[in-house]
Design a protein around this motif. Structure first.
Motif, PDB file in Angstrom:
ATOM      1  N   ASP A 160       0.826  -1.208   0.000  1.00 11.89           N
ATOM      2  CA  ASP A 160       0.000   0.000   0.000  1.00 11.89           C
ATOM      3  C   ASP A 160       0.863   1.262   0.000  1.00 11.89           C
ATOM      4  OD1 ASP A 160      -2.459  -1.254  -0.083  1.00 11.89           O
ATOM      5  OD2 ASP A 160      -2.744  -1.256   2.095  1.00 11.89           O
ATOM      6  N   ALA A 161       1.986   1.223   0.723  1.00 12.07           N
ATOM      7  CA  ALA A 161       2.891   2.371   0.755  1.00 12.07           C
ATOM      8  C   ALA A 161       3.440   2.663  -0.630  1.00 12.07           C
ATOM      9  CB  ALA A 161       4.039   2.120   1.737  1.00 12.07           C
ATOM     10  N   GLU A 162       3.821   1.592  -1.358  1.00  8.20           N
ATOM     11  CA  GLU A 162       4.340   1.786  -2.717  1.00  8.20           C
ATOM     12  C   GLU A 162       3.272   2.350  -3.637  1.00  8.20           C
ATOM     13  OE1 GLU A 162       6.005  -0.761  -6.521  1.00  8.20           O
ATOM     14  OE2 GLU A 162       6.343  -1.537  -4.492  1.00  8.20           O
ATOM     15  N   LEU A 163       2.063   1.831  -3.548  1.00  7.64           N
ATOM     16  CA  LEU A 163       0.980   2.298  -4.407  1.00  7.64           C
ATOM     17  C   LEU A 163       0.651   3.761  -4.127  1.00  7.64           C
ATOM     18  CD1 LEU A 163      -1.106   1.594  -6.555  1.00  7.64           C
ATOM     19  CD2 LEU A 163      -2.628   0.806  -4.719  1.00  7.64           C
ATOM     20  N   ALA A 164       0.551   4.133  -2.852  1.00  4.66           N
ATOM     21  CA  ALA A 164       0.250   5.524  -2.498  1.00  4.66           C
ATOM     22  C   ALA A 164       1.404   6.440  -2.891  1.00  4.66           C
ATOM     23  CB  ALA A 164      -0.043   5.638  -1.003  1.00  4.66           C
ATOM     24  N   LEU A 165       2.639   5.941  -2.787  1.00  6.45           N
ATOM     25  CA  LEU A 165       3.794   6.727  -3.208  1.00  6.45           C
ATOM     26  C   LEU A 165       3.713   7.037  -4.693  1.00  6.45           C
ATOM     27  CD1 LEU A 165       6.575   7.998  -2.696  1.00  6.45           C
ATOM     28  CD2 LEU A 165       7.586   5.724  -3.032  1.00  6.45           C
ATOM     29  N   ARG A 166       3.374   6.035  -5.498  1.00  5.31           N
ATOM     30  CA  ARG A 166       3.226   6.271  -6.937  1.00  5.31           C
ATOM     31  C   ARG A 166       2.139   7.304  -7.212  1.00  5.31           C
ATOM     32  NH1 ARG A 166       3.549   0.118  -9.502  1.00  5.31           N
ATOM     33  NH2 ARG A 166       5.797  -0.176  -9.192  1.00  5.31           N
ATOM     34  N   ALA A 167       1.068   7.251  -6.425  1.00  2.02           N
ATOM     35  CA  ALA A 167      -0.017   8.215  -6.606  1.00  2.02           C
ATOM     36  C   ALA A 167       0.450   9.637  -6.285  1.00  2.02           C
ATOM     37  CB  ALA A 167      -1.205   7.838  -5.722  1.00  2.02           C
ATOM     38  N   THR A 168       1.260   9.791  -5.208  1.00  5.90           N
ATOM     39  CA  THR A 168       1.745  11.132  -4.870  1.00  5.90           C
ATOM     40  C   THR A 168       2.683  11.657  -5.949  1.00  5.90           C
ATOM     41  OG1 THR A 168       3.664  10.345  -3.573  1.00  5.90           O
ATOM     42  CG2 THR A 168       1.585  10.685  -2.388  1.00  5.90           C
ATOM     43  N   GLU A 169       3.428  10.758  -6.585  1.00  6.92           N
ATOM     44  CA  GLU A 169       4.325  11.195  -7.652  1.00  6.92           C
ATOM     45  C   GLU A 169       3.533  11.737  -8.835  1.00  6.92           C
ATOM     46  OE1 GLU A 169       7.928   8.066  -6.519  1.00  6.92           O
ATOM     47  OE2 GLU A 169       6.567   7.622  -8.185  1.00  6.92           O
ATOM     48  N   LYS A 170       2.408  11.096  -9.160  1.00 10.02           N
ATOM     49  CA  LYS A 170       1.547  11.601 -10.231  1.00 10.02           C
ATOM     50  C   LYS A 170       0.889  12.913  -9.828  1.00 10.02           C
ATOM     51  CE  LYS A 170       2.279   8.227 -13.076  1.00 10.02           C
ATOM     52  NZ  LYS A 170       3.074   8.471 -14.307  1.00 10.02           N
ATOM     53  N   LEU A 171       0.449  13.002  -8.575  1.00  7.49           N
ATOM     54  CA  LEU A 171      -0.134  14.252  -8.080  1.00  7.49           C
ATOM     55  C   LEU A 171       0.869  15.387  -8.187  1.00  7.49           C
ATOM     56  CD1 LEU A 171      -2.019  13.273  -4.781  1.00  7.49           C
ATOM     57  CD2 LEU A 171      -3.049  14.099  -6.896  1.00  7.49           C
ATOM     58  N   GLY A 172       2.122  15.089  -7.804  1.00  3.79           N
ATOM     59  CA  GLY A 172       3.160  16.103  -7.848  1.00  3.79           C
ATOM     60  C   GLY A 172       3.437  16.599  -9.243  1.00  3.79           C
ATOM     61  N   GLU A 173       3.409  15.689 -10.215  1.00  2.00           N
ATOM     62  CA  GLU A 173       3.634  16.082 -11.605  1.00  2.00           C
ATOM     63  C   GLU A 173       2.587  17.084 -12.074  1.00  2.00           C
ATOM     64  OE1 GLU A 173       3.671  12.544 -13.916  1.00  2.00           O
ATOM     65  OE2 GLU A 173       5.492  11.726 -12.971  1.00  2.00           O
ATOM     66  N   LEU A 174       1.373  16.946 -11.553  1.00  3.99           N
ATOM     67  CA  LEU A 174       0.269  17.842 -11.924  1.00  3.99           C
ATOM     68  C   LEU A 174       0.147  19.021 -10.964  1.00  3.99           C
ATOM     69  CD1 LEU A 174      -2.394  15.111 -12.772  1.00  3.99           C
ATOM     70  CD2 LEU A 174      -1.065  16.480 -14.387  1.00  3.99           C
ATOM     71  N   ASP A 175       1.033  19.095  -9.948  1.00  2.45           N
ATOM     72  CA  ASP A 175       1.037  20.178  -8.965  1.00  2.45           C
ATOM     73  C   ASP A 175      -0.309  20.292  -8.250  1.00  2.45           C
ATOM     74  OD1 ASP A 175       2.184  22.192  -7.494  1.00  2.45           O
ATOM     75  OD2 ASP A 175       1.680  23.771  -8.930  1.00  2.45           O
ATOM     76  N   ILE A 176      -0.850  19.125  -7.835  1.00  3.66           N
ATOM     77  CA  ILE A 176      -2.163  19.106  -7.194  1.00  3.66           C
ATOM     78  C   ILE A 176      -2.052  19.005  -5.683  1.00  3.66           C
ATOM     79  CG2 ILE A 176      -4.313  17.803  -6.958  1.00  3.66           C
ATOM     80  CD1 ILE A 176      -3.989  16.955  -9.881  1.00  3.66           C
ATOM     81  N   GLY A 177      -1.321  18.016  -5.186  1.00  7.71           N
ATOM     82  CA  GLY A 177      -1.245  17.807  -3.746  1.00  7.71           C
ATOM     83  C   GLY A 177      -0.014  17.018  -3.374  1.00  7.71           C
ATOM     84  N   GLN A 178       0.123  16.743  -2.067  1.00  9.50           N
ATOM     85  CA  GLN A 178       1.313  16.083  -1.550  1.00  9.50           C
ATOM     86  C   GLN A 178       1.043  14.695  -0.990  1.00  9.50           C
ATOM     87  OE1 GLN A 178       2.340  18.955   1.497  1.00  9.50           O
ATOM     88  NE2 GLN A 178       3.825  19.957   0.170  1.00  9.50           N
ATOM     89  N   ALA A 179      -0.222  14.292  -0.886  1.00  6.63           N
ATOM     90  CA  ALA A 179      -0.525  13.071  -0.136  1.00  6.63           C
ATOM     91  C   ALA A 179      -1.557  12.203  -0.847  1.00  6.63           C
ATOM     92  CB  ALA A 179      -1.028  13.436   1.263  1.00  6.63           C
ATOM     93  N   ALA A 180      -1.483  10.899  -0.535  1.00 11.95           N
ATOM     94  CA  ALA A 180      -2.454   9.931  -1.051  1.00 11.95           C
ATOM     95  C   ALA A 180      -2.593   8.808  -0.035  1.00 11.95           C
ATOM     96  CB  ALA A 180      -2.008   9.382  -2.400  1.00 11.95           C
ATOM     97  N   ILE A 181      -3.727   8.093  -0.122  1.00 18.06           N
ATOM     98  CA  ILE A 181      -3.991   6.965   0.770  1.00 18.06           C
ATOM     99  C   ILE A 181      -4.332   5.748  -0.071  1.00 18.06           C
ATOM    100  CG2 ILE A 181      -5.515   6.030   2.566  1.00 18.06           C
ATOM    101  CD1 ILE A 181      -5.982   8.929   3.489  1.00 18.06           C
ATOM    102  N   ALA A 182      -3.672   4.629   0.239  1.00 20.92           N
ATOM    103  CA  ALA A 182      -3.999   3.361  -0.409  1.00 20.92           C
ATOM    104  C   ALA A 182      -4.398   2.358   0.662  1.00 20.92           C
ATOM    105  CB  ALA A 182      -2.809   2.833  -1.201  1.00 20.92           C
ATOM    106  N   VAL A 183      -5.461   1.601   0.377  1.00 21.63           N
ATOM    107  CA  VAL A 183      -5.964   0.584   1.311  1.00 21.63           C
ATOM    108  C   VAL A 183      -6.200  -0.702   0.535  1.00 21.63           C
ATOM    109  CG1 VAL A 183      -7.782  -0.073   2.932  1.00 21.63           C
ATOM    110  CG2 VAL A 183      -7.096   2.330   2.745  1.00 21.63           C
TER     111      VAL A 183
END
Length: 301
Positions: A160-183
């Motif tokens: 889950d940490a890896e998946l949420a990390l990948r999501a934050t990287e995509k968010l960062g590319e779009l300059d949207i946010g810094q955090a994500a949650i994976a469950v």
């Protein structure tokens, strides 16, 4: 407070907003023997910060601010703490130093796609000051790599940490946010303009109504810096409140960027996480996790 001058580094101006961070930074600077002065932002700095401050200035008193910096010999500037109120520049009319610099201020703040914080940095830099960050003056307050508390993540947590990390990287590319949650191998929340706390509250509500299903504690909040984010003034931060909200959302733990995120009130935050049964880990951008048959995670970049 000692604030003894070691003569090794320029005197630092600590410009303090709200929250406990300004006092934490002041304690770290004092322990390191770095000479500094505290400037409390009027209407923002809390009582403890104001009690330690050398002066208190409002938003429009830019001329008085520069006069104070020159008088005290401060050459480095650290902007720290939150800002909850919209800046009030009505006092600008009574500050001749601000009026004199008005053309420079307008040029610095107007136009372009830079954030307000980046423009504020520019205001200091055009006057010859150096804006520094926590990493420059108190790096021990930043998250280190690995498991930081007593609770260990399991196989599913690392995934889950890896998946949420990948999501934050995509968010960062779009300059949207810094955090994500994976469950449970699924991204369930992405941070937007509402911020991390509100995202965690939304996640708790989704779990309450059955939109997120898990047995026991499950899921990971990951918070990292965005690409090209100026960490001098916009550092990803977690603290005691983050732990409370993550626990309320039923998460198993939190992962933050090692050397790129701040753990506010670190001792209290990690103790609260241990007591709540939540892990806290520091991870690197771009890290991918492989899981061994023994359930331990191997990092590979």
């Amino acid at each position: 407070m000692n604030r003894a001058d070691t003569g090794l580094e320029p005197r630092l101006a600590l410009i303090a907003g709200n929250g406990s961070l300004p006092c934490q930074i002041a304690e770290a600077l004092d322990s390191a023997g770095r000479e500094f002065r505290i400037i409390a932002i009027k209407g923002e700095a809390d009582e403890r910060t104001r009690a330690q401050a050398d002066t208190e200035l409002g938003w429009g008193e830019i001329g008085r601010l520069y006069k104070f910096l020159k008088k005290t010999g401060c050459r480095d500037v650290l902007l720290i703490g939150g800002v909850s109120k919209r800046p009030d520049f009505t006092s600008i009319l009574g500050d001749l130093g601000t009026l004199k610099r008005l053309p420079t201020i307008i040029r610095a703040l107007a136009g372009g796609d830079d954030s307000l914080l980046t423009k504020v940095i520019r205001l200091f830099e055009v006057e010859g000051y150096r804006v520094v960050g926590i990493k420059d003056v108190a790096p021990q307050l930043l998250a280190s790599s690995g498991v930081l508390g007593k609770i260990q993540p399991n196989q599913g947590d690392w995934r889950d940490a890896e998946l949420a990390l990948r999501a934050t990287e995509k968010l960062g590319e779009l300059d949207i946010g810094q955090a994500a949650i994976a469950v449970g191998g699924r991204v369930v929340a992405l941070e937007g303009a509402e911020g991390t706390d509100a995202m965690l509250q939304r996640c708790a509500e989704l779990k309450r109504i059955g939109r997120i299903r898990s047995k026991g504690r499950a899921g990971v909040l990951v918070k990292t810096a965005k690409p090209n984010q100026d960490l001098r003034v916009d550092l990803p931060t977690v603290g005691p409140m983050t732990i409370d909200l993550a626990a309320a959302a039923g998460l198993a733990g939190i992962a933050v960027e090692a050397s790129g995120a701040l753990i506010a009130e670190k001792e209290e935050t990690l103790k609260k996480a241990d007591n709540a049964g939540l892990f806290v880990i520091g991870i690197e951008h771009g890290t991918r996790f492989g899981v061994t048959s023994k359930g331990q995670a191997d990092e590979r970049s």
